[in-house]
Design a protein around this motif. Structure first.
Motif, PDB file in Angstrom:
ATOM      1  N   ARG A 168      13.930  12.423  17.018  1.00  0.00           N
ATOM      2  CA  ARG A 168      14.854  11.436  17.584  1.00  0.00           C
ATOM      3  C   ARG A 168      14.281  10.021  17.493  1.00  0.00           C
ATOM      4  N   PHE A 169      12.970   9.898  17.716  1.00  0.00           N
ATOM      5  CA  PHE A 169      12.372   8.570  17.645  1.00  0.00           C
ATOM      6  C   PHE A 169      12.389   8.039  16.215  1.00  0.00           C
ATOM      7  N   GLN A 170      12.089   8.873  15.251  1.00  0.00           N
ATOM      8  CA  GLN A 170      12.114   8.441  13.855  1.00  0.00           C
ATOM      9  C   GLN A 170      13.524   8.047  13.421  1.00  0.00           C
ATOM     10  N   THR A 171      14.496   8.823  13.848  1.00  0.00           N
ATOM     11  CA  THR A 171      15.887   8.480  13.524  1.00  0.00           C
ATOM     12  C   THR A 171      16.289   7.162  14.160  1.00  0.00           C
ATOM     13  N   LEU A 172      15.868   6.963  15.404  1.00  0.00           N
ATOM     14  CA  LEU A 172      16.194   5.717  16.098  1.00  0.00           C
ATOM     15  C   LEU A 172      15.530   4.523  15.413  1.00  0.00           C
ATOM     16  N   TRP A 173      14.264   4.643  15.095  1.00  0.00           N
ATOM     17  CA  TRP A 173      13.487   3.514  14.582  1.00  0.00           C
ATOM     18  C   TRP A 173      13.852   3.172  13.134  1.00  0.00           C
ATOM     19  N   HIS A 174      14.019   4.178  12.320  1.00  0.00           N
ATOM     20  CA  HIS A 174      14.202   3.947  10.887  1.00  0.00           C
ATOM     21  C   HIS A 174      15.673   3.903  10.452  1.00  0.00           C
ATOM     22  N   LEU A 175      16.585   4.371  11.286  1.00  0.00           N
ATOM     23  CA  LEU A 175      17.990   4.410  10.879  1.00  0.00           C
ATOM     24  C   LEU A 175      18.904   3.674  11.851  1.00  0.00           C
ATOM     25  N   LYS A 176      18.889   4.061  13.122  1.00  0.00           N
ATOM     26  CA  LYS A 176      19.861   3.515  14.061  1.00  0.00           C
ATOM     27  C   LYS A 176      19.623   2.035  14.355  1.00  0.00           C
ATOM     28  N   LEU A 177      18.374   1.664  14.634  1.00  0.00           N
ATOM     29  CA  LEU A 177      18.103   0.262  14.958  1.00  0.00           C
ATOM     30  C   LEU A 177      18.365  -0.683  13.780  1.00  0.00           C
ATOM     31  N   PRO A 178      17.941  -0.365  12.549  1.00  0.00           N
ATOM     32  CA  PRO A 178      18.308  -1.246  11.434  1.00  0.00           C
ATOM     33  C   PRO A 178      19.821  -1.362  11.233  1.00  0.00           C
ATOM     34  N   THR A 179      20.539  -0.247  11.425  1.00  0.00           N
ATOM     35  CA  THR A 179      21.992  -0.296  11.293  1.00  0.00           C
ATOM     36  C   THR A 179      22.628  -1.171  12.370  1.00  0.00           C
ATOM     37  N   ALA A 180      22.050  -1.124  13.572  1.00  0.00           N
ATOM     38  CA  ALA A 180      22.619  -1.869  14.699  1.00  0.00           C
ATOM     39  C   ALA A 180      22.175  -3.326  14.732  1.00  0.00           C
ATOM     40  N   LEU A 181      21.238  -3.722  13.883  1.00  0.00           N
ATOM     41  CA  LEU A 181      20.694  -5.077  13.951  1.00  0.00           C
ATOM     42  C   LEU A 181      21.759  -6.165  13.778  1.00  0.00           C
ATOM     43  N   PRO A 182      22.694  -6.070  12.816  1.00  0.00           N
ATOM     44  CA  PRO A 182      23.737  -7.114  12.732  1.00  0.00           C
ATOM     45  C   PRO A 182      24.597  -7.196  13.992  1.00  0.00           C
ATOM     46  N   TYR A 183      24.928  -6.046  14.581  1.00  0.00           N
ATOM     47  CA  TYR A 183      25.693  -6.038  15.825  1.00  0.00           C
ATOM     48  C   TYR A 183      24.889  -6.711  16.947  1.00  0.00           C
ATOM     49  N   PHE A 184      23.596  -6.390  16.981  1.00  0.00           N
ATOM     50  CA  PHE A 184      22.723  -6.953  18.005  1.00  0.00           C
ATOM     51  C   PHE A 184      22.650  -8.473  17.891  1.00  0.00           C
ATOM     52  N   MET A 185      22.534  -8.992  16.672  1.00  0.00           N
ATOM     53  CA  MET A 185      22.447 -10.437  16.489  1.00  0.00           C
ATOM     54  C   MET A 185      23.745 -11.128  16.892  1.00  0.00           C
ATOM     55  N   THR A 186      24.882 -10.464  16.649  1.00  0.00           N
ATOM     56  CA  THR A 186      26.155 -11.019  17.113  1.00  0.00           C
ATOM     57  C   THR A 186      26.183 -11.098  18.634  1.00  0.00           C
ATOM     58  N   GLY A 187      25.735 -10.042  19.292  1.00  0.00           N
ATOM     59  CA  GLY A 187      25.672 -10.054  20.752  1.00  0.00           C
ATOM     60  C   GLY A 187      24.729 -11.115  21.273  1.00  0.00           C
ATOM     61  N   LEU A 188      23.621 -11.347  20.549  1.00  0.00           N
ATOM     62  CA  LEU A 188      22.661 -12.364  20.980  1.00  0.00           C
ATOM     63  C   LEU A 188      23.273 -13.760  20.882  1.00  0.00           C
ATOM     64  N   LYS A 189      24.030 -14.028  19.817  1.00  0.00           N
ATOM     65  CA  LYS A 189      24.692 -15.327  19.682  1.00  0.00           C
ATOM     66  C   LYS A 189      25.677 -15.557  20.831  1.00  0.00           C
ATOM     67  N   ILE A 190      26.463 -14.523  21.123  1.00  0.00           N
ATOM     68  CA  ILE A 190      27.438 -14.651  22.218  1.00  0.00           C
ATOM     69  C   ILE A 190      26.724 -14.809  23.555  1.00  0.00           C
ATOM     70  N   GLY A 191      25.711 -13.986  23.781  1.00  0.00           N
ATOM     71  CA  GLY A 191      24.983 -14.040  25.041  1.00  0.00           C
ATOM     72  C   GLY A 191      24.277 -15.368  25.255  1.00  0.00           C
ATOM     73  N   GLY A 192      23.795 -15.998  24.167  1.00  0.00           N
ATOM     74  CA  GLY A 192      23.131 -17.287  24.305  1.00  0.00           C
ATOM     75  C   GLY A 192      24.067 -18.353  24.836  1.00  0.00           C
ATOM     76  N   GLY A 193      25.274 -18.429  24.289  1.00  0.00           N
ATOM     77  CA  GLY A 193      26.240 -19.399  24.789  1.00  0.00           C
ATOM     78  C   GLY A 193      26.702 -19.097  26.199  1.00  0.00           C
ATOM     79  N   LEU A 194      26.929 -17.811  26.479  1.00  0.00           N
ATOM     80  CA  LEU A 194      27.402 -17.439  27.810  1.00  0.00           C
ATOM     81  C   LEU A 194      26.337 -17.658  28.883  1.00  0.00           C
ATOM     82  N   SER A 195      25.064 -17.499  28.529  1.00  0.00           N
ATOM     83  CA  SER A 195      24.000 -17.718  29.519  1.00  0.00           C
ATOM     84  C   SER A 195      23.980 -19.179  29.966  1.00  0.00           C
ATOM     85  N   LEU A 196      24.223 -20.100  29.039  1.00  0.00           N
ATOM     86  CA  LEU A 196      24.298 -21.519  29.414  1.00  0.00           C
ATOM     87  C   LEU A 196      25.511 -21.783  30.290  1.00  0.00           C
TER      88      LEU A 196
END
Length: 269
Positions: A168-196
């Motif tokens: 499960r850890f290998q699947t998470l680290w090598h597959l799921k997290l890289p796949t989710a990275l673009p989604y994560f960066m979108t959330g970070l952009k939104i969260g940055g503006g909303l935090s201000l």
């Protein structure tokens, strides 16, 4: 090659020149409206008066800017850490998602203006209350986008990892997290503006004054004193902070995605 390099340089200059030109044109229109209509400065000051106020009131506005910036980035950092860890836990354990995700949704859809007074009552200090308010608003976009990204892994890739005996850890680290990275960066952009935004709204609700007050209080103070040039100067500083946060998160997104993700590759081409 030289023609290609020249065209790229021209494209970069055009991308810079157009926004700068639009801003200068808006400032000119603003200046002309004020002077043609003879609008008094206590109603609408011209850009020159705002610039003078920004320089004159810098000793007052800068400490407030530092306070607001500190609260914004601290809340964004905590939301980044909490949202990432919580999203991974929710995806790894289905029962945790069923229990806690609705609570996160309720906190997100409840207006921060409504719950800020309660947080100000129960929080030990005003600064911690502001931090909690900003954290609650920035937390959910990061959480929801990362959860969606972790769930968007191609099932064929999951089957391949299972076929090769990945845990499960290998699947998470090598597959799921890289796949989710673009989604994560979108959330970070939104969260940055909303935090201000949340930090400013929480400061409005708190109405704290003194040395530890942020730009929101300086805006209220300028409004009560009809010091409209200072009010506009504080608004410009807030806008500059928001632009800086967006630019920083956009650069971080480009840095992590431009070598392999399709969206960034298309931008470069």
């Amino acid at each position: 090659m030289e023609n290609g390099e020249r065209s790229e340089q021209m494209d970069r200059l055009i991308r810079i020149a157009i926004p700068v030109g639009v801003v200068l044109a808006l400032l000119l229109v603003w200046y002309l409206i004020v002077h043609v209509e003879n609008i008094p400065p206590y109603i609408l000051p011209d850009p020159i008066a705002v610039a003078i106020a920004l320089v004159k009131d810098w000793p007052t506005l800068w400490p407030a800017f530092v306070v607001t910036t500190k609260i914004t980035f601290m809340s964004l950092g905590l939301a980044l850490l909490g949202g990432t860890v919580f999203a991974i836990l929710l995806v790894q354990a289905r029962w945790l998602e069923l229990i806690f995700y609705p609570i996160a949704v309720v906190l997100q859809v409840t207006p921060i203006v409504a719950i800020a007074p309660l947080i100000l009552i129960y929080a030990p200090t005003t600064q911690s209350a502001l931090l909690i308010c900003a954290y609650l608003v920035a937390f959910f976009p990061i959480l929801s986008n990362l959860v969606q990204g972790l769930k968007s892994v191609d099932h064929n890739h999951l089957n391949l990892f299972e076929l090769y005996g990945a845990n499960r850890f290998q699947t998470l680290w090598h597959l799921k997290l890289p796949t989710a990275l673009p989604y994560f960066m979108t959330g970070l952009k939104i969260g940055g503006g909303l935090s201000l935004i949340a930090a400013v709204v929480a400061e409005f609700s708190a109405g704290s004054s003194g040395v530890g007050s942020g730009l929101a209080f300086r805006i209220l103070e300028a409004q009560f004193r009809l010091n409209i040039p200072r009010l506009f100067a504080a608004l410009i500083m807030l806008s500059a902070l928001g632009i800086a946060i967006f630019a920083l998160t956009s650069f971080l997104s480009w840095l992590l995605l431009h070598r392999w993700h399709e969206s960034s590759l298309k931008r470069e081409n």
